[in-house]
Design an enzyme around this catalytic site. Structure first.
Site, mmCIF file in Angstrom:
data_model
loop_
_atom_site.group_PDB
_atom_site.id
_atom_site.type_symbol
_atom_site.label_atom_id
_atom_site.label_comp_id
_atom_site.label_asym_id
_atom_site.label_seq_id
_atom_site.Cartn_x
_atom_site.Cartn_y
_atom_site.Cartn_z
ATOM 1 N N PHE A 170 17.311 -12.581 -17.934
ATOM 2 C CA PHE A 170 18.336 -12.725 -18.964
ATOM 3 C C PHE A 170 18.251 -14.137 -19.525
ATOM 4 O O PHE A 170 18.363 -15.115 -18.793
ATOM 5 C CB PHE A 170 19.749 -12.483 -18.409
ATOM 6 C CG PHE A 170 20.792 -12.512 -19.492
ATOM 7 C CD1 PHE A 170 21.187 -11.334 -20.114
ATOM 8 C CD2 PHE A 170 21.334 -13.711 -19.938
ATOM 9 C CE1 PHE A 170 22.121 -11.349 -21.149
ATOM 10 C CE2 PHE A 170 22.258 -13.741 -20.969
ATOM 11 C CZ PHE A 170 22.655 -12.560 -21.571
ATOM 12 N N THR B 165 22.780 -28.544 -38.644
ATOM 13 C CA THR B 165 23.887 -29.410 -39.068
ATOM 14 C C THR B 165 24.356 -30.316 -37.939
ATOM 15 O O THR B 165 24.400 -31.535 -38.067
ATOM 16 C CB THR B 165 25.088 -28.580 -39.561
ATOM 17 O OG1 THR B 165 24.667 -27.794 -40.657
ATOM 18 C CG2 THR B 165 26.236 -29.489 -40.004
ATOM 19 N N LYS C 224 26.206 -23.552 -19.700
ATOM 20 C CA LYS C 224 27.225 -23.110 -18.728
ATOM 21 C C LYS C 224 27.973 -24.248 -18.048
ATOM 22 O O LYS C 224 28.776 -24.905 -18.676
ATOM 23 C CB LYS C 224 26.554 -22.197 -17.692
ATOM 24 C CG LYS C 224 26.233 -20.810 -18.304
ATOM 25 C CD LYS C 224 26.507 -19.717 -17.332
ATOM 26 C CE LYS C 224 25.981 -18.382 -17.788
ATOM 27 N NZ LYS C 224 26.998 -17.349 -17.760
ATOM 28 N N ASP D 17 14.574 -21.767 -17.284
ATOM 29 C CA ASP D 17 15.915 -21.494 -17.804
ATOM 30 C C ASP D 17 16.924 -21.731 -16.679
ATOM 31 O O ASP D 17 17.085 -20.900 -15.791
ATOM 32 C CB ASP D 17 15.971 -20.046 -18.309
ATOM 33 C CG ASP D 17 17.356 -19.659 -18.818
ATOM 34 O OD1 ASP D 17 18.352 -20.313 -18.445
ATOM 35 O OD2 ASP D 17 17.454 -18.676 -19.577
#
Lengths: 476, 489
Positions: free
Chosen positions: A194, A356, A331, A300
């Protein structure tokens, strides 16, 4: 003179409840139900377990609007680092630096504040070994996609020369989303992985169909992640063979995939996908193969990072040589982004890796405050000690409930512990009943139960958790 | 009697205050003009940026700002320079620097709570989230929109809107909630039918963000897209209008008709389903390209005809700057768009929608850990409330009209600025210069004169001031622009 050790939770939260308090017969209670009905008129509320009262939540306990107080071992899907209403974070939230960053959120790429470098350095103090720079994003999915962009630009730069100009053909074709300007390149990921739910990240996410269905997706390769037999110490040979089998698949994909695989993304522990672990040998094997095939390695650490496994970054345990090329985070750090070290992972021109806001200083200030607390209070080590205690207690409990607690995993990974239920139905019932017994706890994959408490989770909390599990399973 | 008199006095005072200056009310110590202490960038800026460059890509940075000393429409740097800011963090500062009301919100306990205890909003929403939404983001909803899904940035907002569009169309085709075994199996291989081959159509020169789905719809410049894999999705031309508009009525009508015909042709010929179109009311990054209300009405008609959803991207145009709260309100569409995305000036991001079916029929499909950020929703609420209280949308409209008039005179005097546009779109004004090099020099000269101003497209200069930008600021802007033009020769 021996003084009993004061736990981090006792230091931070003198008013933390001693135990959960369940006030309503059903969870969710009537006030939650009413509030959710109203919320549902304007916002999708169907995933809500209860409506929380964050004013009344403290430390490891989350309160709901019905007055229930739960021990929280899910912690906002693994994203609360230090506990609710942590005084150090409240202080950070009220600091002048924070107020200014909230009121005039800068476009960080164009108009960084004078103190931005200092804010970053507070985060970089706890960068994974070998990483010296960072690029910031807003969420785990965002962090991963930014990392992919860096990987793709780097892949093409290596081919064309870092400072070589784009060809006219590249500049024309890219506006049609066509090759060679929009190259056909891939990121490899693993079954059950995931990595997020935006379009590229959903393409590498392989956890469940419901996470992916009906979205256009890049046709990128998927390898197999080891499925170990537990307990590990009784299955060494089988698990080693499993590592080798999976590594062979990875290598085979590099040899045969129809387009170049510019990068490989992997979680140190596959979290949403079921808390699947891989050995140090497996990860070093991935590092070796990615080097061999000129592909970058992205770790990750969105869910595993920030001391949850007892190391600041879970993959540091693998001592990879050379280090990973990029490490993504989010997280528990609240801030998000990726660490890296190769200067050529910064694109050759400005405005290529750009947007931005380029991150959010308010979240970085929180991340810096969390990092400081983790280091000063030695929370990685302390959560490891609690994790050992908890794991041992769960191992005992699994003997009492051998058909209910299966594949206990996460030994020596602090409180990053999980096990399986015999069926999805049993797992879901367990999660619901645990709430009735005062514990907010989460699942992962089809049958997994995962523990994702805060870093101030202590032995006394572990005892309460164990009692609640025992009670819940005993009620069956 | 006394009460009535008091009420009248209050109204008069309130009006007087507004007529005088909202900026003066918020920022009594706002400078009257730029303050220049050093060459630009100054020595301290250069030193700070060099330090930053060791750990963070600093090559797009103009100067190191001192936000503590920035006030209202003026941004300060670490060297003590104060610039009139008509770029405003790439169009994302709504109410000026150190706005006292935003400060109040930032210092509130509610904010500290939202920052220290960031919830996974969809799983454990906070008890105040609904009220925060209703008093802020939803109170500002465009006509016809009653629901919102929150996200973190403009790109994120657009991509979650795309997901809603894809899921909506797939559900419509499927007719029920049951996925076939083939769908369940193929999606895990990223293949059809479980993964979709449907597309989002966007427009040439459009900008919708830089993540992989949004970047596939971004068509502004190669540098935004190069080396990044993209979906093979269709694009259609956006009108290139000639200015001044009143001198090219026939040509421009023809240009819009050409684009509409091309758009319909792309739809008819595209080999897969087009789930949605995405379009900006004024293409901003792509050069401040405008089109007429009738062009957008025709797009709306065609999307309805072909059962394609219409997403209006109000990330840059939204929240007042165009003289309407949402720029697409200038069009008076007979049927509202299906989704409207927002970010930037609102600080919070997400998309509005009306159709209940744009919420997937199953939970956990449109989902992620945070599903937005309450700390930003709190800021958005204050932004909305202040805009209402001080009629700041009207201020943008009137200040814009004043500024446009002055710029029109300027463009009469200086042949190097042309294609002035944004006549009735508030302060959302832009013009072209003869080349990119000339435009870039103009921006640099202006900054040296104390005006922080931005470009867009290849040769355009765009004005993106705050909503508390007033005639006195417009005067400073025009004076500096004129001086910069003189220096350029």
């Amino acid at each position: 003179m021996s003084v009993p050790e004061v736990t981090p939770a006792e230091v931070y939260y003198p008013n933390e409840p001693a135990a959960p308090s369940v006030q309503t017969a059903e969870i969710p209670g009537p006030k939650t139900k009413k509030a959710l009905e109203e919320l549902a008129e304007v916002f999708d509320a169907r995933c809500a377990y209860f409506v929380a009262d964050y004013d009344k939540s403290v430390g490891n306990y989350i309160a709901d609007v019905d007055g229930n107080v739960f021990l929280d071992v899910y912690a906002q899907i693994a994203s609360i680092a230090l506990g609710y209403n942590n005084p150090a974070l409240i202080e950070a939230a009220k600091s002048d630096r924070m107020i200014s960053a909230l009121v005039q959120r800068p476009a960080l790429g164009n108009f960084p504040s004078a103190e931005f470098a200092d804010i970053l350095k507070d985060i970089l103090k706890v960068a994974p070994k070998g990483q010296t720079k960072l690029w910031s994003g807003l969420s785990g999915a965002d962090a991963n996609e930014l990392a992919f962009k860096a990987v793709f630009m780097n892949y093409q730069a290596k081919k064309r020369g870092y400072n070589t100009s784009f060809t006219t053909e590249e500049e024309t074709s890219v506006m049609e989303n066509a090759i060679p300007g929009s190259p056909e390149l891939a990121i490899m990921s693993f079954e059950r992985a995931f990595h997020g739910r935006l379009f590229a990240t959903a393409s590498v996410t392989r956890s469940k169909p419901i996470h992916k269905l009906d979205m256009p997706s890049f046709h990128w390769p998927k390898a197999e992640f080891p499925s170990y037999k537990y307990p590990l110490e009784d299955n060494e040979a089988a698990n080693k063979a499993e590592d080798e089998r999976c590594l062979k698949i990875v290598e085979e994909l590099y040899k045969t995939w129809h387009c170049p695989i510019a990068g490989l993304i992997v979680e140190p522990i596959q979290s949403e996908g079921g808390d699947n672990h891989g050995s140090t040998a497996f990860f070093q094997g991935l590092r070796d193969i990615t080097l061999k095939y000129n592909s970058l390695l992205i770790m990750d650490e969105v869910q595993t990072g920030v001391a949850a496994t007892g190391e600041m970054w879970a993959h540091e345990r693998f001592n990879l040589s050379p280090p990973a090329d990029l490490v993504t985070f989010s997280k528990k750090f609240q801030s998000a982004g990726y660490f890296y070290h190769d200067p050529e992972l910064t694109p050759n021109l400005p405005y290529r890796q750009f947007n931005t806001w380029c991150g959010d200083p308010t979240k970085m200030i929180i991340a810096g405050a969390i990092a400081k607390e983790v280091v000063e209070k030695d929370l990685a080590k302390k959560i490891s000690v609690v994790g050992d205690y908890l794991y041992a207690a769960l191992a005992e409990l699994s003997k009492k409930y051998p058909t209910e607690i299966l594949n206990l995993r996460g030994k020596d990974r602090a409180c990053f512990i999980a096990w399986d239920s015999p069926s999805p139905a049993a797992r879901n019932a367990f999660l619901v009943n645990m709430k009735k017994n005062g514990v907010n706890i989460g699942g992962c994959a089809e049958t997994g139960i995962r523990l994702r408490p805060t870093l101030t989770f202590g032995k006394k909390h572990a005892d309460i958790l164990i009692q609640a599990i025992d009670k819940t399973l005993g009620e069956n | 009697m006394t009460k009535l008199w008091n009420a009248q006095l209050c109204t008069a005072l309130g009006r007087g205050l507004r007529l005088q200056s909202t900026a003066a009310a918020y920022f009594p110590s706002e400078p009257a003009s730029p303050v220049l202490k050093t060459t630009i960038p100054g020595p301290k800026s250069s030193e700070r940026l060099a330090e930053l460059g060791k750990v963070f890509d600093n090559r797009a940075a103009y100067f190191a700002a001192n936000y503590y000393n920035s006030i209202g429409n003026y941004i300060a740097d670490v060297d003590g320079n104060q610039y009139l800011d008509v770029y405003a963090q790439i169009a994302s500062i709504a109410l000026g620097y150190n706005n006292p009301e935003i400060l109040k919100t930032a210092k509130s306990d509610q904010m500290a709570n939202a920052l220290a205890n960031r919830p996974a909003l969809a799983c454990f929403p906070s008890s105040d989230y609904q009220q925060i939404l209703e008093d802020g983001i939803l109170a500002a909803a465009p006509k016809g929109m009653s629901k919102v899904w929150t996200a973190l940035s403009g790109s994120d907002a657009n991509e979650t809107a795309f997901k809603a569009a894809f899921i909506y169309h797939a559900a419509k085709k499927r007719g029920n909630n049951t996925f076939s075994p083939k769908e369940l199996e193929s999606v895990m291989q990223n293949l059809v039918p479980g993964a979709s081959d449907a597309a989002i159509l966007s427009f040439e020169k459009g900008f919708h963000g830089r993540l992989f789905g949004s970047l596939s719809t971004t068509r502004s410049k190669p540098i935004h897209k190069l080396d990044i894999p993209a979906f093979n999705w269709p694009k259609a031309p956006f009108p290139s209008l000639k200015y001044p508009l009143d001198q090219f009525v026939t040509e421009n009508k023809k240009e819009e008709e050409r684009c509409l015909a091309e758009f319909e042709k792309v739809i008819q010929q595209w080999s897969t389903q087009i789930a949605a179109i995405i379009i900006e009311p004024i293409q901003s990054e792509g050069g401040d390209n405008h089109a007429s209300p009738s062009f957008f009405q025709s797009l709306r008609d065609l999307t309805l005809k072909y059962d394609i959803l219409m997403i209006v991207d109000e990330v840059q145009t939204g929240v007042g700057a165009s003289g309407k709260f949402w720029a697409h309100e200038h069009w008076n569409l007979t049927t509202p768009p299906d989704m409207v995305t927002f970010s930037k000036k609102f600080q919070a991001a997400g998309f509005y929608f009306a159709l209940p079916e744009l919420q997937p029929s199953l939970p956990f499909r449109q989902f992620n850990t945070w599903c937005g950020d309450p700390s930003k929703a709190l800021i958005a609420r204050t932004v909305y409330q202040e805009i209402s209280k001080y009629n700041l949308v009207e201020n943008a409209a009137t200040t814009g009209a004043y500024l446009y008039g002055k710029l029109e005179s300027l463009s009469g005097e200086y042949s190097s600025i042309f294609n002035l546009r944004g006549q009735s779109t508030g302060t959302f004004i832009a013009w072209d210069m003869s080349s990119s090099a000339k435009r870039d020099m103009f921006l640099i000269e202006s900054r040296k004169l104390g005006l922080n101003i931005g470009g867009c497209g290849d040769v355009s200069v765009r004005l993106r001031p705050t909503l508390v930008f007033e005639e006195k600021h417009a005067d400073v802007l025009v004076d500096i622009a004129e001086e910069a033009l003189k220096r350029l020769g």
